[in-house]
Motif scaffolding. Structure first.
Motif, PDB file in Angstrom:
ATOM      1  N   ASP A 133       0.855  -1.195   0.000  1.00 43.68           N
ATOM      2  CA  ASP A 133       0.000   0.000   0.000  1.00 43.68           C
ATOM      3  C   ASP A 133       0.884   1.235   0.000  1.00 43.68           C
ATOM      4  O   ASP A 133       2.074   1.160   0.322  1.00 43.68           O
ATOM      5  CB  ASP A 133      -0.944   0.018   1.214  1.00 43.68           C
ATOM      6  N   SER A 134       0.277   2.360  -0.326  1.00 47.13           N
ATOM      7  CA  SER A 134       1.008   3.626  -0.268  1.00 47.13           C
ATOM      8  C   SER A 134       1.198   4.057   1.175  1.00 47.13           C
ATOM      9  O   SER A 134       2.047   4.886   1.480  1.00 47.13           O
ATOM     10  CB  SER A 134       0.209   4.701  -0.990  1.00 47.13           C
ATOM     11  N   TYR A 168      -1.701   8.631  -2.603  1.00 48.12           N
ATOM     12  CA  TYR A 168      -1.872   8.220  -3.993  1.00 48.12           C
ATOM     13  C   TYR A 168      -3.064   8.882  -4.681  1.00 48.12           C
ATOM     14  O   TYR A 168      -3.091   8.998  -5.896  1.00 48.12           O
ATOM     15  CB  TYR A 168      -2.084   6.702  -4.049  1.00 48.12           C
ATOM     16  N   ASN A 177      -7.029   0.542  -2.854  1.00 39.61           N
ATOM     17  CA  ASN A 177      -8.042   0.690  -3.906  1.00 39.61           C
ATOM     18  C   ASN A 177      -7.571   1.655  -4.994  1.00 39.61           C
ATOM     19  O   ASN A 177      -7.800   1.429  -6.179  1.00 39.61           O
ATOM     20  CB  ASN A 177      -9.340   1.243  -3.305  1.00 39.61           C
ATOM     21  N   THR A 178      -6.908   2.724  -4.576  1.00 40.23           N
ATOM     22  CA  THR A 178      -6.472   3.750  -5.527  1.00 40.23           C
ATOM     23  C   THR A 178      -5.526   3.149  -6.560  1.00 40.23           C
ATOM     24  O   THR A 178      -5.590   3.476  -7.749  1.00 40.23           O
ATOM     25  CB  THR A 178      -5.754   4.895  -4.776  1.00 40.23           C
ATOM     26  N   THR A 195      -8.402   1.389   1.923  1.00 44.66           N
ATOM     27  CA  THR A 195      -8.000   0.459   2.991  1.00 44.66           C
ATOM     28  C   THR A 195      -7.590   1.171   4.276  1.00 44.66           C
ATOM     29  O   THR A 195      -7.428   0.533   5.309  1.00 44.66           O
ATOM     30  CB  THR A 195      -6.857  -0.453   2.500  1.00 44.66           C
ATOM     31  N   HIS A 196      -7.421   2.491   4.213  1.00 49.05           N
ATOM     32  CA  HIS A 196      -7.142   3.238   5.446  1.00 49.05           C
ATOM     33  C   HIS A 196      -8.377   3.360   6.333  1.00 49.05           C
ATOM     34  O   HIS A 196      -8.268   3.506   7.541  1.00 49.05           O
ATOM     35  CB  HIS A 196      -6.688   4.670   5.122  1.00 49.05           C
TER      36      HIS A 196
END
Ligand code: DGN
Length: 258
Positions: A7-8, A39, A72-73, A182-183
């Motif tokens: 993830d970012s 992102y 998701n981004t 997801t955050h």
């Protein structure tokens, strides 16, 4: 098995937690592109090339059996490019529009995600395909991502700030809200307190964990091995985050760009 979760930010930890619960005893590695967070603000071209350049060498280095793009981004954009250059399965996380549409009694749902996910063609296709009988309201926020980041680093979000960010949703009559970033499951309790019982919050974590379990070849589980969790960053991280990661069981933290 070796599982690489990407993830970012720290959002993917919500997905990693679900996977670890369902299939304990694997070798978990978490790749965190904090140098380029958030992102939701990056151009599509930047996002695709940067992610591929980062993830591909990590898969080789770790000999990963599976990659989970717990963002998701990124997932709504980079999966085709990534699958083209990797020979291991790639699991993406995309907004839970389909289950939300099935669950909604009022046929009025919402999607809370990053500005990037909200404008993505992939997202609009999901809505056309699975929620064409629903009114779907879209809410984009990068601020909420940063609040989740701060929470994991030890700073509790202020209820006033959350209330302000969620105000457009409190004024809506939707009954199911998709947490399409997801955050956001990390702020689930706080969000739920503001929106109340009449709004059901849905994320993709459990479904992703099942998908990963189904894709893994049968093998030994060794729950004793839970310390085999490593964290890779693309920029330095705060002391608060380092502390939280150690509490979560990360035995190794490495900045791959330094
Ligand atoms: N966690 C990411 C997602 O699910 O979309 C977004 C994080 C970000 O970079 N804004």
């Amino acid at each position: 098995h070796t599982i690489l979760v990407f993830d970012s930010g720290v959002g993917g930890l919500s997905v990693l937690q679900e996977i670890r619960q369902l299939i304990p005893g694997q070798h978990y590695h978490y790749l965190f592109d904090n140098a380029r967070l958030p992102y939701g603000e990056l151009s599509e071209a930047e996002l695709i090339s940067g992610c591929v350049a980062l993830i591909e060498p990590m898969v080789t280095r770790l000999a990963a059996d599976i990659v989970v793009i717990a963002c998701n981004t990124a997932s709504t954009l980079i999966l085709p490019a990534l699958r083209q250059c990797l020979s291991v399965p790639v699991v993406g996380v995309v907004p839970a529009i389909k289950p939300a549409a099935q669950l909604s009694k009022s046929h009025h749902i919402g999607l809370l995600a990053t500005p990037g996910t909200i404008k993505r063609e992939y997202t609009h296709e999901l809505i056309r395909k699975f929620a064409d009988d629903c009114r779907v309201e879209l809410f984009g926020s990068s601020e909420l991502v940063m609040l989740a980041e701060q929470k994991i680093a030890g700073l509790e979000p202020s209820p006033q700030q959350l209330q302000k960010l969620l105000a457009p949703i409190t004024q809506s009559s939707l009954d199911v809200l998709v947490l399409g970033c997801t955050h956001f499951p990390m702020l689930k309790a706080e969000i739920s307190q503001i929106l109340g019982d009449q709004v059901t919050l849905l994320d993709s974590g459990t479904a992703i964990a099942r998908r990963v379990r189904d894709l893994l070849p049968a093998g030994e589980e060794n729950p004793e091995d839970e310390t085999a969790v490593a964290y890779y960053t693309t920029a330095a991280i705060s002391e608060g985050l380092t502390l939280s990661l150690k509490k979560l069981g990360f035995s190794k933290i490495e900045n791959i760009k330094s």
